[in-house]
Scaffold this active site. Sequence first.
Site, PDB file in Angstrom:
ATOM      1  N   LYS A   1       4.216   2.102  -2.291  1.00 55.54           N
ATOM      2  CA  LYS A   1       4.636   3.283  -3.062  1.00 55.54           C
ATOM      3  C   LYS A   1       6.087   3.587  -2.680  1.00 55.54           C
ATOM      4  O   LYS A   1       6.936   3.869  -3.535  1.00 55.54           O
ATOM      5  CB  LYS A   1       3.739   4.491  -2.732  1.00 55.54           C
ATOM      6  CG  LYS A   1       2.222   4.251  -2.880  1.00 55.54           C
ATOM      7  CD  LYS A   1       1.423   5.531  -2.584  1.00 55.54           C
ATOM      8  CE  LYS A   1       0.028   5.325  -2.013  1.00 55.54           C
ATOM      9  NZ  LYS A   1      -0.964   4.702  -2.815  1.00 55.54           N
TER      10      LYS A   1
ATOM     11  N   SER B   1       0.815  -1.211   0.000  1.00 54.51           N
ATOM     12  CA  SER B   1       0.000   0.000   0.000  1.00 54.51           C
ATOM     13  C   SER B   1       0.852   1.266   0.000  1.00 54.51           C
ATOM     14  O   SER B   1       1.727   1.404  -0.836  1.00 54.51           O
ATOM     15  CB  SER B   1      -0.950  -0.062   1.186  1.00 54.51           C
ATOM     16  OG  SER B   1      -2.074   0.712   0.896  1.00 54.51           O
TER      17      SER B   1
ATOM     18  N   HIS C   1      -7.769  -5.457   0.171  1.00 56.33           N
ATOM     19  CA  HIS C   1      -6.527  -4.689   0.245  1.00 56.33           C
ATOM     20  C   HIS C   1      -5.702  -5.183   1.440  1.00 56.33           C
ATOM     21  O   HIS C   1      -6.051  -4.925   2.596  1.00 56.33           O
ATOM     22  CB  HIS C   1      -6.925  -3.222   0.467  1.00 56.33           C
ATOM     23  CG  HIS C   1      -5.776  -2.288   0.544  1.00 56.33           C
ATOM     24  ND1 HIS C   1      -4.989  -1.981  -0.537  1.00 56.33           N
ATOM     25  CD2 HIS C   1      -5.268  -1.576   1.590  1.00 56.33           C
ATOM     26  CE1 HIS C   1      -4.054  -1.111  -0.173  1.00 56.33           C
ATOM     27  NE2 HIS C   1      -4.204  -0.858   1.115  1.00 56.33           N
TER      28      HIS C   1
HETATM   29  C1  GCU Z   1      -5.406   4.815   1.713  1.00 58.30           C
HETATM   30  C2  GCU Z   1      -4.793   5.610   0.593  1.00 58.30           C
HETATM   31  C3  GCU Z   1      -3.966   4.748  -0.350  1.00 58.30           C
HETATM   32  C4  GCU Z   1      -2.985   3.929   0.425  1.00 58.30           C
HETATM   33  C5  GCU Z   1      -3.699   3.161   1.526  1.00 58.30           C
HETATM   34  C6  GCU Z   1      -2.805   2.369   2.474  1.00 58.30           C
HETATM   35  O1  GCU Z   1      -6.398   3.981   1.220  1.00 58.30           O
HETATM   36  O2  GCU Z   1      -5.818   6.275  -0.073  1.00 58.30           O
HETATM   37  O3  GCU Z   1      -3.292   5.537  -1.305  1.00 58.30           O
HETATM   38  O4  GCU Z   1      -2.270   3.056  -0.430  1.00 58.30           O
HETATM   39  O5  GCU Z   1      -4.410   4.069   2.340  1.00 58.30           O
HETATM   40  O6  GCU Z   1      -1.655   2.726   2.669  1.00 58.30           O
HETATM   41  O7  GCU Z   1      -3.313   1.416   3.066  1.00 58.30           O
END
Ligand code: GCU
Length: 401
Positions: A243, A239, A380
């Site tokens: 990134k 997540s 997720h």
């Molecule tokens: C939120 C955010 C995402 C990110 C995620 C996470 O949903 O909008 O961009 O990847 O958190 O880190 O779980």
Amino acid sequence: MVRTLKCMLLTGLFSLFMGSLVAQEIVINYDEAKIPAYELPDPLIFNNGKKVANADEWTEKRRAEILEIFAQEMYGHVPARPDGQHFKVLREETVYEGLGIRKVVRIFLDETGKHWFDVLMHLPKHASKPVPMFAGLNFKSNDATLDERAGSRWPYELILKAGFGVATAWRDAVEPDGKDSMIGEADFACKDGGVRAWYNQGGDWGAISAWAWGLSRILDYLQTDKAVDASKVTVIGHSRLGKAALWAGANDTRFAMVISNCSGCCGAAISRRVIGENFARIDTSFPHWFTREFDKYKNKEANFPADQHWLAALAAPRPLYIASATEDLWADPKGEWLAALHAAPVYALFGKKGVKANFPAPECPDFSETVAYHLRTGKHDITAYDWQQYIHFAQRIYQPK
Ligand code: GCU
């Protein structure tokens, strides 16, 4: 008559008010049919319009141009290793019935002894040679990963049994995940403040760059540990930390492999699809992740000079694995796969292949080439299933038969 006029006035005021509300609203699209027509920018065209002719031109010139675009326009620059960095092993013990060694290492970021963060390591106890490693940040704290191992986010035994070591540090010990984290005292343990406030040599760098920087500091330590094969360290993240893993792998080519798990918008997902999370949403909810230059791209994905397949391509020619989950529509699974697909021309310069031409079905990992992808059924998350695929892939790459 007066009543009607009053009514009209009120209606007018109401719609004016609603209009301004609508103007502020960030629209989220989940419909593939509503994706705007877009053209993906070509990673192999130099800023001056010329075409990259070969792998050397990519490595020596084009790569740096792309890195600078992401540093300048999205994440901010990642500073170098700090002077005076040193390490101390705080604890070492045998765990999991003799399967592994657990080690806590403190990374001191300068000579004052005041700025540091801790790395939690697990190494296979009976390895006959230095081991390949996974390195990634965690969300909740190093200790919390010990509880999360059963819930499969950090399946330590699975990793150790496969012959790999794994190192992790707490995201917030490097840089707190808060909007105000640029504000801090100069003199603090990073654990209590944030590296950006202390080591502000990157100028306007976002938390994603700070986390990427932290990942490189972990690698600095791993290069000194005799139990570790530092030429085989995979940077991994889920997540927002996925990134950061992509960005760390882009900046620091000492990482031998890059894994992005459900990294979504500003991670692996193609931005121009504007489906699920988009630039306006992410930069409004998490402005501290980015450089302020990024603000100008809110609702203007098509103006961004790159797209995320360029970020994926910065891993080339090293192995890259991108993965998604079927229910994680916020992160745009198809867009994450497309980044893997469109990184292929850069890999081709090195005689390496990317993913197959069709979006794979769930639980059908496509990992026989240098760029890999899988789609997992579910939400997720990073699960034991995901780890198993990463381990298979890494075993093939690192330990060819
Ligand atoms: C939120 C955010 C995402 C990110 C995620 C996470 O949903 O909008 O961009 O990847 O958190 O880190 O779980």
